[in-house]
Design a protein around this motif. Structure first.
Motif, PDB file in Angstrom:
ATOM      1  N   THR A   1       3.878  13.998   1.654  1.00 38.34           N
ATOM      2  CA  THR A   1       4.594  12.808   2.115  1.00 38.34           C
ATOM      3  C   THR A   1       4.331  11.631   1.186  1.00 38.34           C
ATOM      4  OG1 THR A   1       2.749  12.138   3.528  1.00 38.34           O
ATOM      5  CG2 THR A   1       4.482  13.466   4.560  1.00 38.34           C
ATOM      6  N   LEU A   2       5.211  10.647   1.258  1.00 39.71           N
ATOM      7  CA  LEU A   2       5.010   9.361   0.608  1.00 39.71           C
ATOM      8  C   LEU A   2       5.130   8.311   1.696  1.00 39.71           C
ATOM      9  CD1 LEU A   2       4.813   7.254  -1.661  1.00 39.71           C
ATOM     10  CD2 LEU A   2       7.274   7.519  -1.997  1.00 39.71           C
ATOM     11  N   ASP A   3       4.042   7.597   1.963  1.00 38.01           N
ATOM     12  CA  ASP A   3       4.040   6.555   2.969  1.00 38.01           C
ATOM     13  C   ASP A   3       3.799   5.221   2.286  1.00 38.01           C
ATOM     14  OD1 ASP A   3       4.381   8.208   5.228  1.00 38.01           O
ATOM     15  OD2 ASP A   3       2.251   8.672   5.274  1.00 38.01           O
ATOM     16  N   ILE A   4       4.521   4.191   2.725  1.00 39.59           N
ATOM     17  CA  ILE A   4       4.405   2.853   2.155  1.00 39.59           C
ATOM     18  C   ILE A   4       4.241   1.862   3.291  1.00 39.59           C
ATOM     19  CG2 ILE A   4       5.580   1.052   0.830  1.00 39.59           C
ATOM     20  CD1 ILE A   4       7.084   3.305  -0.626  1.00 39.59           C
ATOM     21  N   ALA A   5       3.343   0.893   3.091  1.00 38.52           N
ATOM     22  CA  ALA A   5       3.159  -0.163   4.064  1.00 38.52           C
ATOM     23  C   ALA A   5       3.041  -1.504   3.341  1.00 38.52           C
ATOM     24  CB  ALA A   5       1.894   0.084   4.893  1.00 38.52           C
ATOM     25  N   ILE A   6       3.574  -2.544   3.952  1.00 36.19           N
ATOM     26  CA  ILE A   6       3.454  -3.888   3.438  1.00 36.19           C
ATOM     27  C   ILE A   6       2.746  -4.708   4.523  1.00 36.19           C
ATOM     28  CG2 ILE A   6       4.660  -5.959   2.663  1.00 36.19           C
ATOM     29  CD1 ILE A   6       6.973  -4.086   1.812  1.00 36.19           C
ATOM     30  N   ALA A   7       1.686  -5.400   4.117  1.00 35.80           N
ATOM     31  CA  ALA A   7       0.938  -6.197   5.075  1.00 35.80           C
ATOM     32  C   ALA A   7       0.665  -7.581   4.503  1.00 35.80           C
ATOM     33  CB  ALA A   7      -0.373  -5.508   5.406  1.00 35.80           C
ATOM     34  N   GLU A   8       0.680  -8.576   5.382  1.00 35.69           N
ATOM     35  CA  GLU A   8       0.388  -9.928   4.958  1.00 35.69           C
ATOM     36  C   GLU A   8      -0.834 -10.415   5.717  1.00 35.69           C
ATOM     37  OE1 GLU A   8       2.700 -14.138   4.293  1.00 35.69           O
ATOM     38  OE2 GLU A   8       3.469 -12.754   5.788  1.00 35.69           O
ATOM     39  N   SER A   9      -1.764 -10.993   4.968  1.00 35.12           N
ATOM     40  CA  SER A   9      -2.975 -11.550   5.556  1.00 35.12           C
ATOM     41  C   SER A   9      -2.927 -13.069   5.435  1.00 35.12           C
ATOM     42  CB  SER A   9      -4.199 -10.989   4.834  1.00 35.12           C
ATOM     43  OG  SER A   9      -5.369 -11.606   5.313  1.00 35.12           O
TER      44      SER A   9
ATOM     45  N   ILE B   1       0.859  -1.175   0.000  1.00 32.83           N
ATOM     46  CA  ILE B   1       0.000   0.000   0.000  1.00 32.83           C
ATOM     47  C   ILE B   1       0.898   1.230   0.000  1.00 32.83           C
ATOM     48  CG2 ILE B   1      -1.863   1.211   1.203  1.00 32.83           C
ATOM     49  CD1 ILE B   1      -2.538  -1.706   0.517  1.00 32.83           C
ATOM     50  N   TYR B   2       0.617   2.176  -0.894  1.00 31.66           N
ATOM     51  CA  TYR B   2       1.358   3.438  -0.842  1.00 31.66           C
ATOM     52  C   TYR B   2       0.400   4.602  -0.887  1.00 31.66           C
ATOM     53  CZ  TYR B   2       0.741   3.968  -5.886  1.00 31.66           C
ATOM     54  OH  TYR B   2       0.201   4.100  -7.127  1.00 31.66           O
ATOM     55  N   ASP B   3       0.776   5.645  -0.218  1.00 31.39           N
ATOM     56  CA  ASP B   3       0.004   6.884  -0.166  1.00 31.39           C
ATOM     57  C   ASP B   3       0.937   7.983  -0.655  1.00 31.39           C
ATOM     58  OD1 ASP B   3      -1.415   9.177   0.409  1.00 31.39           O
ATOM     59  OD2 ASP B   3      -1.549   8.822   2.561  1.00 31.39           O
ATOM     60  N   LEU B   4       0.742   8.372  -1.882  1.00 37.54           N
ATOM     61  CA  LEU B   4       1.529   9.455  -2.463  1.00 37.54           C
ATOM     62  C   LEU B   4       0.733  10.738  -2.258  1.00 37.54           C
ATOM     63  CD1 LEU B   4       3.968  10.454  -4.019  1.00 37.54           C
ATOM     64  CD2 LEU B   4       2.808   9.838  -6.135  1.00 37.54           C
ATOM     65  N   GLY B   5       1.054  11.444  -1.196  1.00 37.08           N
ATOM     66  CA  GLY B   5       0.313  12.648  -0.846  1.00 37.08           C
ATOM     67  C   GLY B   5       1.012  13.898  -1.325  1.00 37.08           C
ATOM     68  N   GLY B   6       0.429  15.026  -0.965  1.00 35.71           N
ATOM     69  CA  GLY B   6       0.981  16.316  -1.363  1.00 35.71           C
ATOM     70  C   GLY B   6       2.235  16.688  -0.594  1.00 35.71           C
TER      71      GLY B   6
END
Length: 189
Positions: A177-185, A170-175
């Motif tokens: 910041t850039l935040d990235i997360a990796i999750a396993e289900s 998951i990435y959030d390319l905002g105005g």
């Protein structure tokens, strides 16, 4: 009925949604947009504009506007508004955006004492920036506030929407910041 409110207080744009335990709904601006520009502008008489109209006015009259103030959260950097003849804090500017977004909600949700609100913040926000965000919510009259890191909120949303096993990026390319997360289900079914 209890409601949960989610607010993305963004550097460029902001949005608000509600969750009633069954359905998530994004509340639209008066212009019928899902997002509201994080902009405030004042005319010569001191009348305030927030959102799309403020963003448009800011281009023509930048001395009387505030944009990108989220980047200054948690600092003592003033934002000078010439039309008012005064400085505003980043928290005051953010409170205006939060107040406007909260106003999109029906009165039954706004006035419900059981309503809880989550405001997302960048993962890199330090404690001063997080405290400033909470202060802005208090100034906007929003009670029962919790903060959540933006990538965590995004992962939770994706995991809820995709009830299946897998690894998610998951990435959030905002105005700002850039935040990235990796999750396993595992074992979601």
């Amino acid at each position: 009925m209890s409601y949960y409110i989610g607010i993305d207080l963004g550097t460029t744009n902001s949005a608000i949604c509600s969750y009633d335990g069954k359905e998530t709904r994004i509340w639209k601006s008066p212009e019928q947009n899902d997002v509201t520009p994080s902009a405030i502008s004042y005319d010569r008489r001191g009348n305030r504009l927030v959102g799309q109209r403020a963003y448009q006015a800011a281009a023509a009259n930048p001395d009387n506007a505030a944009v990108f103030f989220k980047r200054l959260m948690g600092t003592s950097t003033p934002i000078h508004i010439k039309a008012l003849g005064k400085d505003m804090t980043p928290e005051e500017c953010s409170a205006e955006i939060l107040r406007t977004l909260f106003g999109y909600l029906p009165e039954e949700i706004r006035k419900d004492p059981e309503t809880g609100t989550v405001i997302t913040v960048p993962a890199a926000f330090n404690q001063m920036q997080r405290d400033a965000t909470t202060q802005a919510a208090n100034m906007a009259g929003i009670g029962r506030v919790a903060l959540m890191q933006e990538p965590v909120a995004a992962v939770m949303s994706v995991m809820k929407a995709h009830n299946s096993d897998g690894t998610f990026l998951i990435y959030d390319l905002g105005g700002g910041t850039l935040d990235i997360a990796i999750a396993e289900s595992i074992g979601a079914a």
